[in-house]
Design a protein around this motif. Structure first.
Motif, PDB file in Angstrom:
ATOM      1  N   MET A 614      63.084  51.771  58.432  1.00 40.22           N
ATOM      2  CA  MET A 614      62.578  51.122  58.721  1.00 40.22           C
ATOM      3  C   MET A 614      62.562  50.117  59.455  1.00 40.22           C
ATOM      4  N   ASN A 615      63.956  50.384  60.227  1.00 42.52           N
ATOM      5  CA  ASN A 615      63.736  49.901  61.825  1.00 42.52           C
ATOM      6  C   ASN A 615      62.856  50.933  63.075  1.00 42.52           C
ATOM      7  N   GLN A 616      62.813  52.029  63.017  1.00 42.92           N
ATOM      8  CA  GLN A 616      62.360  53.189  63.451  1.00 42.92           C
ATOM      9  C   GLN A 616      61.175  53.438  63.499  1.00 42.92           C
ATOM     10  N   GLU A 617      60.380  52.800  62.161  1.00 42.48           N
ATOM     11  CA  GLU A 617      59.224  53.055  62.049  1.00 42.48           C
ATOM     12  C   GLU A 617      58.353  51.885  62.104  1.00 42.48           C
ATOM     13  N   ASN A 618      59.017  50.613  62.216  1.00 37.84           N
ATOM     14  CA  ASN A 618      58.095  49.482  61.697  1.00 37.84           C
ATOM     15  C   ASN A 618      57.843  48.942  60.178  1.00 37.84           C
ATOM     16  N   GLY A 619      58.714  49.619  59.012  1.00 39.61           N
ATOM     17  CA  GLY A 619      58.422  50.040  58.030  1.00 39.61           C
ATOM     18  C   GLY A 619      58.805  48.630  57.173  1.00 39.61           C
ATOM     19  N   VAL A 620      57.901  48.350  56.713  1.00 42.83           N
ATOM     20  CA  VAL A 620      57.356  48.096  55.618  1.00 42.83           C
ATOM     21  C   VAL A 620      56.755  47.748  54.249  1.00 42.83           C
ATOM     22  N   ILE A 621      57.142  46.793  53.352  1.00 40.94           N
ATOM     23  CA  ILE A 621      57.123  47.332  51.404  1.00 40.94           C
ATOM     24  C   ILE A 621      56.453  46.163  51.260  1.00 40.94           C
ATOM     25  N   VAL A 622      55.127  46.883  50.527  1.00 38.54           N
ATOM     26  CA  VAL A 622      53.958  45.812  50.125  1.00 38.54           C
ATOM     27  C   VAL A 622      54.471  45.366  48.781  1.00 38.54           C
ATOM     28  N   GLN A 623      54.044  44.411  48.701  1.00 34.78           N
ATOM     29  CA  GLN A 623      54.165  43.917  47.391  1.00 34.78           C
ATOM     30  C   GLN A 623      52.476  42.688  47.427  1.00 34.78           C
ATOM     31  N   GLN A 624      51.771  43.908  46.412  1.00 32.09           N
ATOM     32  CA  GLN A 624      50.715  43.826  46.683  1.00 32.09           C
ATOM     33  C   GLN A 624      49.601  43.046  44.737  1.00 32.09           C
ATOM     34  N   ARG A 625      50.116  43.263  43.869  1.00 32.79           N
ATOM     35  CA  ARG A 625      50.599  42.708  42.776  1.00 32.79           C
ATOM     36  C   ARG A 625      50.284  41.612  42.266  1.00 32.79           C
ATOM     37  N   ILE A 626      49.466  40.719  41.734  1.00 34.22           N
ATOM     38  CA  ILE A 626      48.919  39.589  41.747  1.00 34.22           C
ATOM     39  C   ILE A 626      48.489  38.851  40.427  1.00 34.22           C
ATOM     40  N   SER A 627      48.470  37.449  40.388  1.00 33.25           N
ATOM     41  CA  SER A 627      48.408  37.255  38.746  1.00 33.25           C
ATOM     42  C   SER A 627      46.644  36.653  39.507  1.00 33.25           C
ATOM     43  N   LEU A 628      45.324  36.125  37.968  1.00 34.01           N
ATOM     44  CA  LEU A 628      44.965  35.537  39.162  1.00 34.01           C
ATOM     45  C   LEU A 628      43.630  35.488  37.343  1.00 34.01           C
ATOM     46  N   PHE A 629      43.086  34.499  37.584  1.00 31.81           N
ATOM     47  CA  PHE A 629      42.365  33.914  36.161  1.00 31.81           C
ATOM     48  C   PHE A 629      40.660  34.388  36.964  1.00 31.81           C
ATOM     49  N   THR A 630      40.244  35.267  35.651  1.00 31.83           N
ATOM     50  CA  THR A 630      37.998  35.221  35.774  1.00 31.83           C
ATOM     51  C   THR A 630      37.452  34.075  35.348  1.00 31.83           C
ATOM     52  N   ASP A 631      36.896  34.716  35.837  1.00 32.15           N
ATOM     53  CA  ASP A 631      35.102  32.909  35.417  1.00 32.15           C
ATOM     54  C   ASP A 631      35.376  32.344  34.099  1.00 32.15           C
ATOM     55  N   ASP A 632      35.839  33.291  33.082  1.00 29.53           N
ATOM     56  CA  ASP A 632      35.595  32.943  31.972  1.00 29.53           C
ATOM     57  C   ASP A 632      37.327  32.629  31.384  1.00 29.53           C
ATOM     58  N   GLY A 633      38.090  32.460  32.254  1.00 31.93           N
ATOM     59  CA  GLY A 633      39.580  32.188  32.133  1.00 31.93           C
ATOM     60  C   GLY A 633      40.386  32.916  31.656  1.00 31.93           C
ATOM     61  N   LYS A 634      39.917  34.524  31.799  1.00 32.40           N
ATOM     62  CA  LYS A 634      40.685  35.542  31.423  1.00 32.40           C
ATOM     63  C   LYS A 634      41.776  35.551  32.915  1.00 32.40           C
ATOM     64  N   GLU A 635      43.108  35.773  32.241  1.00 34.55           N
ATOM     65  CA  GLU A 635      44.197  35.877  32.695  1.00 34.55           C
ATOM     66  C   GLU A 635      43.488  37.767  33.330  1.00 34.55           C
ATOM     67  N   LYS A 636      44.076  38.394  34.477  1.00 32.79           N
ATOM     68  CA  LYS A 636      43.862  39.480  34.856  1.00 32.79           C
ATOM     69  C   LYS A 636      45.225  39.943  35.951  1.00 32.79           C
ATOM     70  N   ILE A 637      46.139  40.559  35.349  1.00 30.57           N
ATOM     71  CA  ILE A 637      47.053  40.981  36.480  1.00 30.57           C
ATOM     72  C   ILE A 637      46.542  42.464  37.018  1.00 30.57           C
ATOM     73  N   LEU A 638      46.428  42.876  38.869  1.00 27.16           N
ATOM     74  CA  LEU A 638      45.839  44.205  39.024  1.00 27.16           C
ATOM     75  C   LEU A 638      46.863  43.978  40.471  1.00 27.16           C
ATOM     76  N   ASP A 639      46.223  44.920  40.892  1.00 25.58           N
ATOM     77  CA  ASP A 639      47.027  45.221  41.985  1.00 25.58           C
ATOM     78  C   ASP A 639      45.019  44.660  43.511  1.00 25.58           C
ATOM     79  N   GLN A 640      45.798  43.801  44.475  1.00 23.55           N
ATOM     80  CA  GLN A 640      44.193  43.430  44.740  1.00 23.55           C
ATOM     81  C   GLN A 640      44.044  44.739  46.560  1.00 23.55           C
TER      82      GLN A 640
END
Length: 881
Positions: A614-640
C-alpha cells in the motif's frame, strides 16, 4: 315510580353483570386517557426542564444592543420579563509560559478572565451551573470557572477577595481594539496586547461547572460572572437582552415590530445554540430559542409546530374512537337485549323521547360511577409506574417526575364523558325507533335477515357446518359489522401504540461507531501529541487504540464505475464531468494507523491488506456500500460505486490542485468501528498513515478511538482522559460506555411506560372482543335451539360457532392489520416533521395482532358455548333472550 325514567336505576341494579361490564369498560377507557395525559405531561415537563438547562429559560434574545434601547426593550408591552448581560472587561490571570508556547505555537499570550455582569433574571434565564458556592447577588461578588482555578498564582478560595485589572485586548502592532465575537469567549491573535483600564476588587462566592463541550479557545479564555442589576445603563456600552414574552403567538412579527420601533436597522436572525457551546455573534442579532419554543408549539418553524400538534391530536383521536367503540358496543348490546322491554314501555304509553332519555340516563349514571374510578385508577397506575422508573432511571429520564395536572384530569373526565355520550346516542335512537308490536313479537328491525348466497369456499373447506358458519356472518350485516368493527379497532389500537413504542425506542438508541471512548483535540494546528497516544495505548485497561486521520478529498469517478442503480436513484451527485468521469468532492481519505489495518482485514470482502504494498502503490481500501431511502420510503442497501481490486482512482486533497493516483487493494462494506452501512452517501478511502501524508501533505491526527478491555475496570482510562481535559480544554472525550448504558436504560424505562399502556390497551381490546362476540352468541340462543331442534348435534353446533369465531377473527385481523399499518405510517409521517426516523413495516406487531385477534375470538366463544350446553331446547324456543 313517578316517571318512566325511574326505571334506569332499577335496570342498572337488576342487570348487575351487564352494568358492571359497562362500568369496567368506562373505567379502563378513562384510566387510559388519564394515564396517557399524565405521562405526556410528565414527559413534557422533563423535556422542558432539560431544554431549559441546555438552551436557557428565555424565548428570544438580542445582542449588541445600545444602552439607550435596553430600558425600551424591558418596558415593551410584549415582554413579560427580561435579563440583561454586559461585558465588564478582560483580566489577565497570568502570562502564557515559554514551555506552553513551545508546545503550542498558536498559544494565546495570556490566560484571560472574561468578566461579564448579569442581573438576577439573566442568571436565571442563562442557567448558570455552579460546581460549588452560590450565585453572586451583589456588585462586588464574582463566580469563576472551575477550569480557570489552576492557572491563578494562588488558587482563590470561596469567600476570599481578588483584585482584577479590567481592560481590553488589542492588536499590539496597530493598537486597535480587537473585535469581540458576541458574549462568547472566542478567539485570540498572536499579535495581541492587553490594556488595563480599571481596577476592581471582587469576593469569590462560587465556582462554575466545566462546560460539557470544550473549545480550543477555552483553554486560554475563561468566563467569570459578577452581579450587575443594570439600574444605571451606560449609553456607550453594548448589552445582551434575554426575553420571556407574555404571549408566544406571532413572535417573529412582534420582534420585527420591536426592531422597527427601536430604529436599530437590520438585525440578523438565527436559532439559539446550547449554552455550553461558543457562539460567534455579529452585529445586532435576534436569536429565537426554538428548542424551548417548540415545547410550547410556538417554534418559528411552523412545520415543526404543525407536525407535533397533528401527531398528538391523531393519537388522542385514535384513543377516543377506540374507547367510544368499546362503550358503544356495550350499550348497543344492552339495547338489543331489552328490545322487548322497550316495546312494553311503548305499549303502555312511553314516547320515543322518553325511551332515549332512559338510555342516556343510564349512560350518565354509569359515567358518574366509572369516570371517578377511572381517574383514580389512572393516577394510581402512573404512581406505580413512576415508582418503578425511579428505581432504574439513570439516563435522560433520571429526574423525570410525575406531574398530576388538574387540567389533564378534567380533560380526561370530559373526554370519557363525551365517549360515553357519543356511545349511547346510537343505541338510544335504536331503542326509540322500536315498534311496540314488533318488539313484543321479537321480530324488530334489529334482527331483519337478508337473503345470502351460499359460501362455497367455506363449504368446500369445512363441509355443511362451514357453510352454515359462513352464511351466519352474511345474513345479518349490521350485527356482523358491529362485531367486526370492535375487533378491528382493538387491532388498530394495538398496532398504533406498538408503533409509538418503536418510535420512542429509535429516539433513545445509540447507533454509529462501536468504540468505548474517543479523545479529540481542538486547536488551530489540529495536531495531537504522540505521547498522549502512547500513554493511552499502554494502559492495561485498553484493548486497542487507533489514531484517526481524516481529510475530505475530491475524486474523479469513472463513468463505468458508478452503479447504474444508484445513478437512477441519485444522479444529482454525479453531474460535474471531468476527464472520462465525474468529479465529486464529498469523499474522505481516512486512516486508523497501522494497527487499524490489521483489525480491518477481517472485514475485507475482496483483496488483501499489505502495508508495504500500500505504501509503495498508494494503496487504498474502498468502502462503497451505503444505505439510503428511496422516495417511497424503502431502505436500499447497495454499492454506490463498483470499484474492483486493481482499479486506479485519481484523488486530491481539497487544499491541493494536483491529482494523485491511488490503487484499490481491497473492498470493505463497513467501517472499522461500525456494524452499519454508511448512510451519508460518501465514498471512503482507507489507507496507511504514510499514504495519507503523501496525498494530504500532513500527518496530523486529532482523534484517538479507544476500545476498552471488557474484563478490566475502565477507571484508569476515564481518569487519564479527565486529567487531559482539565489540563488543556482543547481535549474533549466522548464516554461511549456511559452513553450506551444510559441509552439502554432510557429504552428500558420507556418500554416499561409504553408497554404499561399497551397492557391497558390489550385488556380493553380483549374486553371489547369477548363482550361483543359472546353477547352476539348469547342473543342467538333461540336460533341455536332451532338448529338443534332440526337435527344439528351439540358437536356440530360447537364446530359452527368456533368456525364463526375464526372467520370473524380472520376478517377483522386482515382489515385491522391493513388499517393499523396505514395509521402506523400516518402517525410516523406526522412526527417526522419534528423528529426524523426511519419507517418500516411493523411485522412483529402485525403478527401478534393477527394471531391475537383469532385467539381472542376463540376464547370469547368459551363462555357462550358452556351456557348453550345447558340450554333446554323447548325452553329456548318458548322464551326470548
Amino acid at each position: 315510580m313517578r316517571s318512566y325514567t325511574g326505571l334506569t336505576g332499577k335496570y342498572v341494579k337488576g342487570q348487575k353483570k351487564r352494568s358492571l361490564l359497562t362500568i369496567f369498560g368506562i373505567i379502563l377507557s378513562v384510566t387510559l386517557l388519564t394515564s396517557i395525559g399524565t405521562m405526556g405531561m410528565s414527559y413534557w415537563d422533563k423535556t422542558v426542564r432539560q431544554t431549559i438547562r441546555d438552551f436557557g429559560n428565555y424565548h428570544v434574545s438580542m445582542n449588541n444592543i445600545p444602552g439607550e434601547a435596553v430600558n425600551k426593550i424591558e418596558n415593551n408591552t410584549t415582554v413579560r420579563s427580561a435579563g440583561v448581560a454586559s461585558r465588564e472587561g478582560y483580566a489577565i490571570i497570568r502570562e502564557s509560559k515559554e514551555q506552553e508556547k513551545k508546545e503550542d505555537p498558536n498559544a494565546a499570550p495570556y490566560r484571560y478572565l472574561n468578566v461579564k455582569g448579569y442581573d438576577a433574571n439573566a442568571l436565571d434565564m442563562l442557567q448558570v451551573k455552579l460546581d460549588s458556592g452560590r450565585l453572586p447577588t451583589k456588585q462586588n461578588e464574582i463566580i469563576l470557572s472551575a477550569s480557570s482555578l489552576s492557572y491563578f498564582p494562588v488558587k482563590p478560595k470561596l469567600g476570599e477577595r481578588i483584585n482584577l485589572n479590567l481592560g481590553i485586548r488589542k492588536e499590539a502592532s496597530t493598537g486597535k481594539e480587537l473585535q469581540i465575537s458576541g458574549l462568547g469567549d472566542f478567539g485570540w491573535g498572536l499579535d495581541e496586547a492587553f490594556e488595563a483600564q480599571s481596577a476592581q476588587q471582587y469576593t469569590v462566592v462560587g465556582y462554575m461547572k466545566r462546560p460539557s463541550t470544550g473549545d480550543w479557545s477555552s483553554r486560554y479564555i475563561f468566563p467569570a460572572i459578577t452581579y450587575d442589576d443594570h439600574q444605571n445603563i451606560d449609553q456607550n456600552k453594548k448589552y445582551f437582552v434575554y426575553m420571556q414574552m407574555k404571549l408566544l403567538d406571532h413572535i417573529e412579527e412582534k420582534m420585527g415590530n420591536m426592531i422597527d420601533a427601536l430604529q436599530l436597522g437590520y438585525a440578523e436572525k438565527d436559532t439559539a445554540k446550547q449554552l455550553d457551546k461558543e457562539n460567534d455573534l455579529k452585529d445586532i442579532r435576534i436569536e429565537y430559542n426554538n428548542e424551548l419554543l417548540k415545547m410550547y408549539g410556538k417554534s418559528t418553524y411552523e412545520g415543526v409546530n404543525l407536525s407535533l400538534s397533528l401527531a398528538i391530536v391523531a393519537v388522542i383521536a385514535i384513543v377516543m374512537i377506540s374507547t367510544i367503540a368499546v362503550i358503544y358496543n356495550t350499550f348497543h348490546i344492552s339495547v338489543l337485549e331489552r328490545i322487548s322491554q322497550f316495546g312494553m314501555l311503548r305499549c303502555i304509553g312511553a314516547t320515543p323521547a322518553q325511551i332515549r332519555k332512559i338510555v342516556l340516563q343510564e349512560a350518565a349514571l354509569l359515567s358518574l360511577i366509572g369516570i371517578p374510578i377511572g381517574l383514580l385508577m389512572g393516577t394510581l397506575f402512573m404512581k406505580v409506574l413512576f415508582y418503578n422508573i425511579s428505581l432504574i432511571a439513570l439516563g435522560f429520564l433520571n429526574d423525570m417526575r410525575m406531574v398530576i395536572s388538574v387540567p389533564i384530569l378534567i380533560v380526561a373526565a370530559l373526554l370519557g364523558l363525551l365517549s360515553v355520550y357519543f356511545s349511547a346516542i346510537g343505541p338510544a335512537k335504536l331503542a326509540a325507533r322500536v315498534s311496540p308490536l314488533e318488539a313484543l313479537k321479537s321480530t324488530g328491525k334489529v334482527e331483519q335477515v337478508a337473503k345470502v348466497n351460499t359460501s362455497h369456499v367455506a363449504q368446500k373447506l369445512f363441509g355443511i357446518i362451514g357453510q352454515f358458519a359462513g352464511r351466519n356472518l352474511k345474513r345479518n350485516k349490521k350485527r356482523f359489522r358491529i362485531t367486526a368493527l370492535s375487533m378491528i379497532i382493538s387491532i388498530v389500537l394495538f398496532i398504533v401504540f406498538s408503533g409509538l413504542v418503536d418510535f420512542m425506542r429509535q429516539n433513545t438508541q445509540v447507533s454509529g461507531a462501536q468504540y468505548s471512548y474517543s479523545l479529540s483535540y481542538d486547536n488551530p494546528a489540529g495536531q495531537m501529541d504522540d505521547m498522549v497516544y502512547e500513554h493511552i495505548a499502554g494502559l492495561d485497561a485498553v484493548d486497542h487504540a487507533y489514531k484517526f486521520y481524516n481529510s475530505q478529498v475530491a475524486a474523479i469517478i469513472p463513468e463505468d464505475k458508478i452503479n447504474p442503480e444508484y445513478m437512477a436513484l441519485n444522479g444529482a451527485r454525479y453531474v460535474v464531468a471531468e476527464d472520462e468521469g465525474y468529479r465529486t468532492d464529498n469523499n474522505f481519505l481516512t486512516s486508523y494507523g497501522d494497527n487499524g489495518l490489521e483489525a480491518l482485514e477481517a472485514k475485507l470482502v475482496a483483496g488483501k491488506i499489505d502495508k508495504d504494498t500500500m505504501n509503495q502503490e498508494n494503496g487504498v481500501i474502498v468502502q462503497q456500500r451505503i444505505s439510503l431511502f428511496t422516495d417511497d420510503g424503502k431502505e436500499k442497501i447497495l454499492d454506490q460505486t463498483e470499484f474492483k481490486v486493481g482499479d486506479h482512482i485519481r484523488i486530491r486533497d481539497m487544499n491541493s490542485h494536483g491529482y494523485q493516483t491511488v490503487t484499490v487493494v481491497g473492498i470493505v462494506n463497513q467501517d472499522l468501528l461500525s456494524m452499519e452501512y454508511n448512510s451519508s452517501q460518501v465514498v471512503t478511502f482507507i489507507t496507511t498513515p504514510k499514504v495519507y501524508k503523501q496525498i494530504t501533505g500532513n500527518d496530523a491526527y486529532s482523534r484517538i478511538f479507544i476500545l476498552a478491555n471488557p474484563e478490566l475496570s475502565n477507571k484508569p482510562i476515564t481518569d487519564y482522559l479527565q486529567s487531559l481535559s482539565e489540563k488543556d480544554a482543547g481535549f474533549n472525550y466522548n464516554d461511549r460506555v456511559t452513553e450506551i448504558a444510559q441509552a439502554q436504560n432510557d429504552a428500558m424505562t420507556l418500554s416499561i411506560i409504553l408497554y404499561g399502556f399497551i397492557g391497558v390497551i390489550v385488556v380493553i381490546a380483549l374486553l371489547n372482543i369477548v363482550n361483543t362476540v359472546s353477547t352476539n352468541l348469547v342473543l342467538r340462543t333461540k336460533e341455536f335451539a332451532v338448529l338443534k331442534a332440526i337435527g344439528m348435534t351439540q358437536r356440530e353446533l360447537k364446530k359452527m360457532i368456533i368456525l364463526e369465531g375464526v372467520f370473524y377473527g380472520l376478517f377483522a385481523a386482515t382489515i385491522g392489520t391493513i388499517l393499523g399499518t396505514v395509521l402506523h405510517y400516518g402517525i410516523h409521517a406526522l412526527f417526522s416533521g419534528a423528529v426524523d426516523t426511519a419507517w418500516s413495516i411493523p411485522w412483529l406487531s402485525l403478527g401478534i395482532a393477527f394471531v391475537g385477534a383469532v385467539v381472542a375470538t376463540l376464547l370469547a366463544t368459551i363462555w357462550p358455548l358452556h351456557r348453550l350446553n345447558r340450554v333446554n331446547i323447548v325452553e329456548a324456543l318458548r322464551t326470548e333472550n
